[in-house]
Scaffold this motif. Sequence first.
Motif, PDB file in Angstrom:
ATOM      1  N   ASN A  70      21.517 -27.225 -73.070  1.00  0.00           N
ATOM      2  CA  ASN A  70      21.850 -26.006 -72.163  1.00  0.00           C
ATOM      3  C   ASN A  70      20.628 -25.181 -71.849  1.00  0.00           C
ATOM      4  O   ASN A  70      19.454 -25.721 -72.218  1.00  0.00           O
ATOM      5  CB  ASN A  70      22.974 -25.163 -72.886  1.00  0.00           C
ATOM      6  CG  ASN A  70      22.635 -24.476 -74.062  1.00  0.00           C
ATOM      7  OD1 ASN A  70      21.631 -24.815 -74.647  1.00  0.00           O
ATOM      8  ND2 ASN A  70      23.543 -24.346 -75.015  1.00  0.00           N
ATOM      9  N   GLY A  71      20.637 -24.098 -71.670  1.00  0.00           N
ATOM     10  CA  GLY A  71      19.311 -23.001 -71.250  1.00  0.00           C
ATOM     11  C   GLY A  71      18.483 -22.848 -72.863  1.00  0.00           C
ATOM     12  O   GLY A  71      17.520 -23.097 -72.555  1.00  0.00           O
ATOM     13  N   HIS A  72      19.321 -22.760 -73.791  1.00  0.00           N
ATOM     14  CA  HIS A  72      18.639 -22.576 -74.961  1.00  0.00           C
ATOM     15  C   HIS A  72      17.983 -23.872 -75.233  1.00  0.00           C
ATOM     16  O   HIS A  72      16.666 -23.756 -75.795  1.00  0.00           O
ATOM     17  CB  HIS A  72      19.592 -22.223 -76.251  1.00  0.00           C
ATOM     18  CG  HIS A  72      20.102 -20.827 -76.004  1.00  0.00           C
ATOM     19  ND1 HIS A  72      20.936 -20.522 -75.279  1.00  0.00           N
ATOM     20  CD2 HIS A  72      19.720 -19.797 -76.790  1.00  0.00           C
ATOM     21  CE1 HIS A  72      20.955 -19.123 -75.419  1.00  0.00           C
ATOM     22  NE2 HIS A  72      20.510 -18.623 -76.193  1.00  0.00           N
ATOM     23  N   TRP A  75      14.530 -23.635 -73.590  1.00  0.00           N
ATOM     24  CA  TRP A  75      13.748 -22.854 -74.119  1.00  0.00           C
ATOM     25  C   TRP A  75      13.079 -23.473 -75.036  1.00  0.00           C
ATOM     26  O   TRP A  75      11.725 -23.440 -75.257  1.00  0.00           O
ATOM     27  CB  TRP A  75      14.620 -21.475 -74.802  1.00  0.00           C
ATOM     28  CG  TRP A  75      14.814 -20.401 -73.797  1.00  0.00           C
ATOM     29  CD1 TRP A  75      14.604 -20.023 -72.554  1.00  0.00           C
ATOM     30  CD2 TRP A  75      15.671 -19.442 -74.159  1.00  0.00           C
ATOM     31  NE1 TRP A  75      15.285 -19.010 -71.994  1.00  0.00           N
ATOM     32  CE2 TRP A  75      15.876 -18.537 -73.259  1.00  0.00           C
ATOM     33  CE3 TRP A  75      16.400 -18.969 -75.587  1.00  0.00           C
ATOM     34  CZ2 TRP A  75      16.541 -17.334 -73.172  1.00  0.00           C
ATOM     35  CZ3 TRP A  75      17.060 -17.951 -75.589  1.00  0.00           C
ATOM     36  CH2 TRP A  75      17.099 -16.869 -74.448  1.00  0.00           C
ATOM     37  N   PHE A  97      17.972 -11.388 -73.781  1.00  0.00           N
ATOM     38  CA  PHE A  97      17.332 -12.843 -73.445  1.00  0.00           C
ATOM     39  C   PHE A  97      16.011 -13.002 -74.024  1.00  0.00           C
ATOM     40  O   PHE A  97      15.589 -13.993 -74.530  1.00  0.00           O
ATOM     41  CB  PHE A  97      17.772 -13.203 -72.175  1.00  0.00           C
ATOM     42  CG  PHE A  97      19.025 -13.694 -71.716  1.00  0.00           C
ATOM     43  CD1 PHE A  97      19.446 -15.047 -72.121  1.00  0.00           C
ATOM     44  CD2 PHE A  97      20.140 -12.645 -71.711  1.00  0.00           C
ATOM     45  CE1 PHE A  97      20.974 -15.342 -72.056  1.00  0.00           C
ATOM     46  CE2 PHE A  97      21.354 -13.058 -71.374  1.00  0.00           C
ATOM     47  CZ  PHE A  97      21.999 -14.557 -71.609  1.00  0.00           C
ATOM     48  N   VAL A 146      10.982 -13.599 -69.113  1.00  0.00           N
ATOM     49  CA  VAL A 146      12.780 -13.944 -68.327  1.00  0.00           C
ATOM     50  C   VAL A 146      12.798 -13.169 -67.068  1.00  0.00           C
ATOM     51  O   VAL A 146      12.569 -11.978 -66.857  1.00  0.00           O
ATOM     52  CB  VAL A 146      13.571 -13.399 -69.482  1.00  0.00           C
ATOM     53  CG1 VAL A 146      14.930 -13.468 -68.618  1.00  0.00           C
ATOM     54  CG2 VAL A 146      13.564 -13.781 -70.695  1.00  0.00           C
ATOM     55  N   THR A 148      15.272 -12.751 -64.717  1.00  0.00           N
ATOM     56  CA  THR A 148      16.371 -11.917 -64.624  1.00  0.00           C
ATOM     57  C   THR A 148      16.740 -11.779 -66.178  1.00  0.00           C
ATOM     58  O   THR A 148      17.555 -12.992 -66.260  1.00  0.00           O
ATOM     59  CB  THR A 148      17.786 -11.989 -63.714  1.00  0.00           C
ATOM     60  OG1 THR A 148      16.941 -11.934 -62.341  1.00  0.00           O
ATOM     61  CG2 THR A 148      18.906 -11.557 -63.831  1.00  0.00           C
ATOM     62  N   THR A 150      20.008 -11.655 -67.969  1.00  0.00           N
ATOM     63  CA  THR A 150      21.387 -11.530 -67.563  1.00  0.00           C
ATOM     64  C   THR A 150      22.468 -10.814 -68.330  1.00  0.00           C
ATOM     65  O   THR A 150      23.329 -10.308 -67.856  1.00  0.00           O
ATOM     66  CB  THR A 150      21.964 -13.302 -67.729  1.00  0.00           C
ATOM     67  OG1 THR A 150      20.988 -14.078 -67.508  1.00  0.00           O
ATOM     68  CG2 THR A 150      23.113 -13.487 -66.995  1.00  0.00           C
ATOM     69  N   ASP A 177      11.508 -18.232 -67.189  1.00  0.00           N
ATOM     70  CA  ASP A 177      13.027 -18.458 -67.285  1.00  0.00           C
ATOM     71  C   ASP A 177      13.591 -18.004 -66.299  1.00  0.00           C
ATOM     72  O   ASP A 177      13.700 -16.737 -65.929  1.00  0.00           O
ATOM     73  CB  ASP A 177      13.374 -18.019 -68.560  1.00  0.00           C
ATOM     74  CG  ASP A 177      14.869 -17.802 -68.673  1.00  0.00           C
ATOM     75  OD1 ASP A 177      15.401 -18.283 -67.637  1.00  0.00           O
ATOM     76  OD2 ASP A 177      15.582 -17.337 -69.758  1.00  0.00           O
ATOM     77  N   VAL A 179      16.666 -19.202 -65.278  1.00  0.00           N
ATOM     78  CA  VAL A 179      17.952 -20.069 -65.396  1.00  0.00           C
ATOM     79  C   VAL A 179      18.994 -19.054 -64.767  1.00  0.00           C
ATOM     80  O   VAL A 179      19.784 -19.661 -64.022  1.00  0.00           O
ATOM     81  CB  VAL A 179      18.499 -19.691 -67.173  1.00  0.00           C
ATOM     82  CG1 VAL A 179      19.775 -20.234 -67.048  1.00  0.00           C
ATOM     83  CG2 VAL A 179      17.457 -20.661 -67.873  1.00  0.00           C
ATOM     84  N   ALA A 180      18.592 -17.751 -64.520  1.00  0.00           N
ATOM     85  CA  ALA A 180      19.529 -16.970 -63.721  1.00  0.00           C
ATOM     86  C   ALA A 180      19.373 -16.751 -62.368  1.00  0.00           C
ATOM     87  O   ALA A 180      20.067 -16.016 -61.545  1.00  0.00           O
ATOM     88  CB  ALA A 180      19.828 -15.755 -64.572  1.00  0.00           C
ATOM     89  N   GLN A 202      24.291 -24.529 -64.971  1.00  0.00           N
ATOM     90  CA  GLN A 202      25.615 -23.999 -64.676  1.00  0.00           C
ATOM     91  C   GLN A 202      25.592 -22.591 -64.101  1.00  0.00           C
ATOM     92  O   GLN A 202      26.537 -21.807 -64.052  1.00  0.00           O
ATOM     93  CB  GLN A 202      26.120 -23.652 -65.981  1.00  0.00           C
ATOM     94  CG  GLN A 202      25.862 -22.631 -66.883  1.00  0.00           C
ATOM     95  CD  GLN A 202      24.676 -22.905 -67.736  1.00  0.00           C
ATOM     96  OE1 GLN A 202      23.892 -23.897 -67.499  1.00  0.00           O
ATOM     97  NE2 GLN A 202      24.722 -22.171 -68.785  1.00  0.00           N
ATOM     98  N   LYS A 203      24.574 -22.073 -63.402  1.00  0.00           N
ATOM     99  CA  LYS A 203      24.484 -20.966 -62.885  1.00  0.00           C
ATOM    100  C   LYS A 203      24.295 -21.094 -61.391  1.00  0.00           C
ATOM    101  O   LYS A 203      24.942 -21.552 -60.615  1.00  0.00           O
ATOM    102  CB  LYS A 203      23.369 -20.092 -63.386  1.00  0.00           C
ATOM    103  CG  LYS A 203      23.589 -19.900 -64.887  1.00  0.00           C
ATOM    104  CD  LYS A 203      22.713 -18.878 -65.524  1.00  0.00           C
ATOM    105  CE  LYS A 203      23.518 -18.939 -67.226  1.00  0.00           C
ATOM    106  NZ  LYS A 203      22.689 -17.877 -68.011  1.00  0.00           N
TER     107      LYS A 203
HETATM  108  C1  LIG Z   1      22.249 -18.115 -69.291  1.00  0.00           C
HETATM  109  C2  LIG Z   1      20.852 -17.862 -69.743  1.00  0.00           C
HETATM  110  C3  LIG Z   1      20.071 -18.611 -70.737  1.00  0.00           C
HETATM  111  C4  LIG Z   1      20.747 -19.411 -71.653  1.00  0.00           C
HETATM  112  O1  LIG Z   1      21.402 -20.514 -71.102  1.00  0.00           O
HETATM  113  P1  LIG Z   1      22.756 -21.368 -71.972  1.00  0.00           P
HETATM  114  O2  LIG Z   1      22.905 -22.475 -71.155  1.00  0.00           O
HETATM  115  O3  LIG Z   1      23.561 -20.348 -72.228  1.00  0.00           O
HETATM  116  O4  LIG Z   1      21.905 -21.662 -73.305  1.00  0.00           O
HETATM  117  C5  LIG Z   1      18.612 -18.152 -70.991  1.00  0.00           C
HETATM  118  N1  LIG Z   1      18.154 -17.386 -69.993  1.00  0.00           N
HETATM  119  C6  LIG Z   1      18.856 -16.864 -69.029  1.00  0.00           C
HETATM  120  C7  LIG Z   1      17.887 -15.911 -68.048  1.00  0.00           C
HETATM  121  C8  LIG Z   1      20.051 -17.037 -68.845  1.00  0.00           C
HETATM  122  O5  LIG Z   1      20.835 -16.307 -67.950  1.00  0.00           O
END
Ligand SMILES: *Cc1c(COP(=O)(O)O)cnc(C)c1O
Length: 398
Positions: A70-72, A75, A97, A146, A148, A150, A177, A179-180, A202-203
């Motif tokens: 996942n996102g972690h 990281w 975050f 980061v 956004t 989240t 980052d 991710v969002a 998943q975003k």
């Molecule tokens: C969701 C998110 C993460 C973590 O992602 P996971 O898949 O939940 O581990 C990290 N950074 C941002 C900005 C996010 O929105």
Amino acid sequence: MTAPTRIPGRRLLHSPGPTSIPDEVLDAMHRQPMDLADPRVSESITACEDGLRWLCNAPADAGVFMYAANGHGAWEVAIENLLPRGAKVLVPGTGHFSDGWAAQVEMLGRRAVRTPWREGLPIDPAAVEAVLRADTAREIIAVFMVHTDTASSVTSEIDAMRRAIDAAAHPALFVVDAVATLGALPIDLQRQRIDVVVGASQKGLMLPPGLGFVVVNAPALEVSRRNDAPRAYWDWTRRIGGLPYQKFFGTVPMHLMFGLRASLGLLRQEGLENVYARHRQLAGAVQAAVEGWGEGGALGPYCRDAAARSVSVTAIAATPVGGFDPDALRTLARERFQVAVAGGLGPLAGKVFRIGHLGDLNAAMVLGALGGVEAALVSLRVPHGPGLRRAVEFLARD
Ligand SMILES: *Cc1c(COP(=O)(O)O)cnc(C)c1O
């Protein structure tokens, strides 16, 4: 009474990840696994690598590394590859975050320098510049931003951060980052001079959870080659190679590849400018609704800087005067009105609820979600102004 096994219609998913999955993506994943030597597997991987480079306008020699994570996990990829043990990284404060990423840096035996985060406001570029200027020994290897946060729904500007690094004339790598924000806001490795982008499936990419990835330019790859910290699974250099088995350090999560290829295809088909305009439009409708509801005095946008409000998610804070429980509202919205929104994270737990508005969404879905939330506000007798009406007016403007 036994719980119904099926809800008629669909429950609207408005968390900021996971997000709704388009039928085209579900269809692409609905197939039997293939053997790892099947050329369709390597073709799909190549299409995903090219698509991710395209999505963030990365140079042709940029590395794309994808992980069953996942996102972690993603990281951790940035930390393990870029930072020797004990090395320093600057993590500008954005909220939950940035705190999480900095904590992970420390858990892995590196040092995080933080700038304080400001309630409801984006990163202060002056604070970042000051920390980098003070680092006369040039110990800070990277800035982990980061884009956004989240949890707070505040977006900080990539360009402002790049200018802060340049103003300090600091050689730190710039790691974002996204991710969002990937698939919701423009990310441009070349124009914005980003070294590494961190993402997850998943975003904005409209996939099931389970895929984390990074896009890495040549200078960052070089830094990782010189980093002698022991590592295996996350290591970029071990993943460079032609074979699918090498690229994934083991079995390929091929269904995520099939799905990602399809979702990147949808983004190409719609056109990135249209994708970004749609996100701005739908976010504007949600923001108009929150302003409208706020006239009742019980709630308001958590982000205090209108220009920094996220196109992906909106955190809505209960005012001390209004005194309602956002988690009760959330439960009611989900169980009675079939609208799933997210709760507060970390220090914002119990203080905010969050409406996600990214990914495979249109105006009707957003109005449905706002309607469900408004019904929950009415049902809980939370004083509020005309939110849904404001969103309709916003969307109906020419
Ligand atoms: C969701 C998110 C993460 C973590 O992602 P996971 O898949 O939940 O581990 C990290 N950074 C941002 C900005 C996010 O929105």
